[in-house]
Design a protein around this motif. Sequence first.
Motif, short mmCIF file in Angstrom:
data_model
loop_
_atom_site.label_atom_id
_atom_site.label_comp_id
_atom_site.label_asym_id
_atom_site.label_seq_id
_atom_site.Cartn_x
_atom_site.Cartn_y
_atom_site.Cartn_z
N MET A 2 28.43 73.22 2.16
CA MET A 2 28.01 71.84 1.84
C MET A 2 28.95 70.82 2.49
O MET A 2 28.54 69.84 3.09
CB MET A 2 27.99 71.65 0.32
N LYS A 3 30.27 71.07 2.36
CA LYS A 3 31.24 70.16 2.95
C LYS A 3 31.13 70.17 4.47
O LYS A 3 31.25 69.14 5.11
CB LYS A 3 32.66 70.57 2.53
N GLU A 4 30.89 71.37 5.01
CA GLU A 4 30.75 71.48 6.46
C GLU A 4 29.53 70.72 6.94
O GLU A 4 29.56 70.04 7.97
CB GLU A 4 30.64 72.96 6.86
N SER A 5 28.45 70.78 6.19
CA SER A 5 27.22 70.06 6.54
C SER A 5 27.45 68.54 6.51
O SER A 5 26.99 67.82 7.39
CB SER A 5 26.11 70.44 5.57
N SER A 6 28.19 68.07 5.50
CA SER A 6 28.48 66.64 5.40
C SER A 6 29.36 66.18 6.56
O SER A 6 29.16 65.11 7.12
CB SER A 6 29.19 66.34 4.07
N PHE A 7 30.33 67.04 6.91
CA PHE A 7 31.20 66.70 8.04
C PHE A 7 30.42 66.59 9.33
O PHE A 7 30.63 65.68 10.13
CB PHE A 7 32.31 67.75 8.17
N MET A 8 29.50 67.54 9.56
CA MET A 8 28.72 67.52 10.79
C MET A 8 27.84 66.28 10.86
O MET A 8 27.69 65.67 11.92
CB MET A 8 27.87 68.80 10.88
N ARG A 9 27.24 65.91 9.72
CA ARG A 9 26.42 64.69 9.70
C ARG A 9 27.27 63.47 10.02
O ARG A 9 26.87 62.60 10.79
CB ARG A 9 25.74 64.53 8.34
N TRP A 10 28.46 63.42 9.42
CA TRP A 10 29.38 62.30 9.70
C TRP A 10 29.78 62.29 11.16
O TRP A 10 29.82 61.24 11.79
CB TRP A 10 30.61 62.44 8.80
N PHE A 11 30.08 63.47 11.71
CA PHE A 11 30.52 63.58 13.10
C PHE A 11 29.44 63.09 14.06
O PHE A 11 29.71 62.30 14.97
CB PHE A 11 30.88 65.03 13.42
N PHE A 12 28.20 63.56 13.86
CA PHE A 12 27.12 63.16 14.77
C PHE A 12 26.75 61.69 14.60
O PHE A 12 26.38 61.01 15.57
CB PHE A 12 25.88 64.05 14.56
N ALA A 13 26.88 61.17 13.38
CA ALA A 13 26.62 59.74 13.16
C ALA A 13 27.66 58.90 13.88
O ALA A 13 27.34 57.90 14.54
CB ALA A 13 26.63 59.44 11.66
N ALA A 14 28.93 59.33 13.79
CA ALA A 14 30.01 58.60 14.47
C ALA A 14 29.84 58.69 15.98
O ALA A 14 30.05 57.71 16.70
CB ALA A 14 31.37 59.18 14.06
N LEU A 15 29.44 59.87 16.46
CA LEU A 15 29.21 60.05 17.90
C LEU A 15 28.08 59.17 18.38
O LEU A 15 28.17 58.55 19.45
CB LEU A 15 28.90 61.52 18.19
N LEU A 16 27.01 59.07 17.59
CA LEU A 16 25.87 58.23 17.95
C LEU A 16 26.28 56.77 18.01
O LEU A 16 25.92 56.05 18.96
CB LEU A 16 24.73 58.43 16.95
N VAL A 17 27.06 56.32 17.03
CA VAL A 17 27.53 54.93 17.02
C VAL A 17 28.40 54.67 18.24
O VAL A 17 28.30 53.62 18.89
CB VAL A 17 28.31 54.64 15.72
N LEU A 18 29.25 55.63 18.59
CA LEU A 18 30.14 55.49 19.75
C LEU A 18 29.32 55.38 21.04
O LEU A 18 29.59 54.54 21.89
CB LEU A 18 31.09 56.68 19.82
N LEU A 19 28.31 56.23 21.17
CA LEU A 19 27.47 56.21 22.38
C LEU A 19 26.68 54.91 22.48
O LEU A 19 26.55 54.34 23.57
CB LEU A 19 26.52 57.40 22.38
N ILE A 20 26.17 54.44 21.35
CA ILE A 20 25.43 53.17 21.35
C ILE A 20 26.36 52.02 21.73
O ILE A 20 26.01 51.15 22.54
CB ILE A 20 24.78 52.91 19.98
#
Length: 201
Positions: free
Chosen positions: A1-19
């Motif tokens: 569960m924690k790993e899933s939350s981290f991955m969601r946070w990571f990809f959200a941060a990556l998306l914001v960075l790319l945008i």
Amino acid sequence: MKESSFMRWFFAALLVLLIGAGIYVGSALVSLGGLVEAARAGDGAGVLARTDMARLRHSLVDQVVAGYLRQMGRDRPVKPLERMLANTYGATVADAMIAKMLTEENLTRLLNSGAIGSDGTAIPNMQRLSELNTSGIFEMLGRISPVKPVEFLVRLGDSENAGAVSIHFEGNGWKLSGIQLPTEAVQMLAQSLIDGKGRKG
């Protein structure tokens, strides 16, 4: 569960960075497009409004003084006193020379036609900024490279003699901050400093 939350946070941060990066580079290309259009239309006021004149003059003076030192050092080492004089007297003379190149009319002509020099003759031309197709996103992405987080270098062609321009972000947007002249043009401008020094001596 924690790993899933981290991955969601990571990809959200990556998306914001790319945008954010896309908006940042996109704003540079839009500003560059405005400069190209102003040069193409011969709109001197528009060109000056999109130019950081202090940075532009400094970049050109530095190129001429560096060329001057290279010319002096072709046959013998440059002495420390000569280097100091080049960076003071030479820079002052180069600044006066560059000031003639950077009038509204001459700067606009340089960007539109590639003609270097206050009279538009004798000195080899560079590639025209007005030829850039700023609507070709992928082509432009292949031409630009970061120099600093707030500065991009834009190649005007594939050869060294094509020249390049720099745009710098400060305050209210991106502005022309440098013109990288072809090597031959720099050498001719530097030689005119040496010739002038000889006439005065």
